[in-house]
Design an enzyme around this catalytic site. Structure first.
Site, mmCIF file in Angstrom:
data_model
loop_
_atom_site.group_PDB
_atom_site.id
_atom_site.type_symbol
_atom_site.label_atom_id
_atom_site.label_comp_id
_atom_site.label_asym_id
_atom_site.label_seq_id
_atom_site.Cartn_x
_atom_site.Cartn_y
_atom_site.Cartn_z
ATOM 1 N N GLY A 1 -1.995 -7.604 -3.506
ATOM 2 C CA GLY A 1 -1.641 -6.004 -3.003
ATOM 3 C C GLY A 1 -2.516 -6.063 -1.537
ATOM 4 N N CYS A 2 -1.833 -4.799 -1.272
ATOM 5 C CA CYS A 2 -2.100 -4.371 0.395
ATOM 6 C C CYS A 2 -3.773 -4.762 0.833
ATOM 7 C CB CYS A 2 -1.972 -2.701 -0.078
ATOM 8 S SG CYS A 2 -2.548 -2.087 1.268
#
Length: 218
Positions: free
Chosen positions: A52-53
């Protein structure tokens, strides 16, 4: 529904999503320690994880005892496409990733994996993480040595057998170089503590790490 009503409804959906994401992220998933580990070697070692981020991933691992440096970046694609604008097109093969430099005398590779799976991200989500979707947000491990690859695959199999999650683990073990991200993405959590995304999605992850792994907090 008129424009004002649509705007209010959309705002409500966003608020609900943020609350759910925060509640999920505040809990460390109880998972067993790995039965296999990479033998300690002299000097600092490198691990590369995607989940993810990279803002939140970086923030979690910066708090792990024995970690000396964390760099946000991209892994899985080529040097020519390792920019945020290109990676965001979801056509480069890159994943947002972090490079972790750690002291194996203080923290082992298997322990880093346990933090990665338990609190740094949700390993059951396919090509997404929280509010972000696309293959650049996939769950992937990029081993830096054959021993890391062996340990990572063994731990994924161990966790699958333990059934810690209701859904299958989506994490892939991949090959690929790591490329640092742009300067404004580095240490984003520390430099932007009031950013709405940080508050909603990343601060809960760090809190979950602190409560779930108190002996590892530095």
């Amino acid at each position: 529904m008129n424009g004002a009503g649509l705007a209010l409804a959309a705002a409500g959906l966003v608020a609900t999503a943020l609350m759910v994401g925060r509640a999920d992220a505040e809990r460390a998933v109880p998972i067993p320690a790995a039965r296999m580990d990479v033998p300690a070697a002299p000097g600092l070692q490198t691990a590369v994880f995607a989940g993810g981020c990279f803002w939140g991933m970086e923030a979690v691992f910066e708090h792990v005892k024995g970690v000396r440096a964390v760099t946000a970046g991209y892994a899985g694609g080529t040097a020519a496409t390792a920019t945020y604008d290109q990676v965001s097109t979801e056509t480069t093969g890159h994943a947002e990733a972090i490079r972790v430099r750690y002291d194996p005398r203080q923290v082992s590779y298997a322990t880093l994996l346990r933090v990665y799976f338990s609190v740094a991200h949700d390993p059951t989500q396919v090509n997404r993480q929280g509010p972000d979707s696309g293959p650049s947000y996939r769950s992937a491990i990029f081993p830096q040595t054959p021993a890391q690859a062996t340990v990572a695959r063994a731990y994924i199999a161990q966790l699958a057998s333990a059934r810690a999650w209701a859904r299958p683990i989506a994490t892939r073990v991949e090959q690929g170089r790591f490329f640092p991200a742009e300067a404004h993405h580095q240490d984003f959590f520390d430099r932007n503590p009031s950013h709405p995304y940080i508050v909603a999605w990343d601060k809960p992850k760090v809190a979950a790490f602190r409560t779930g792994f108190p002996s590892l907090v530095q």
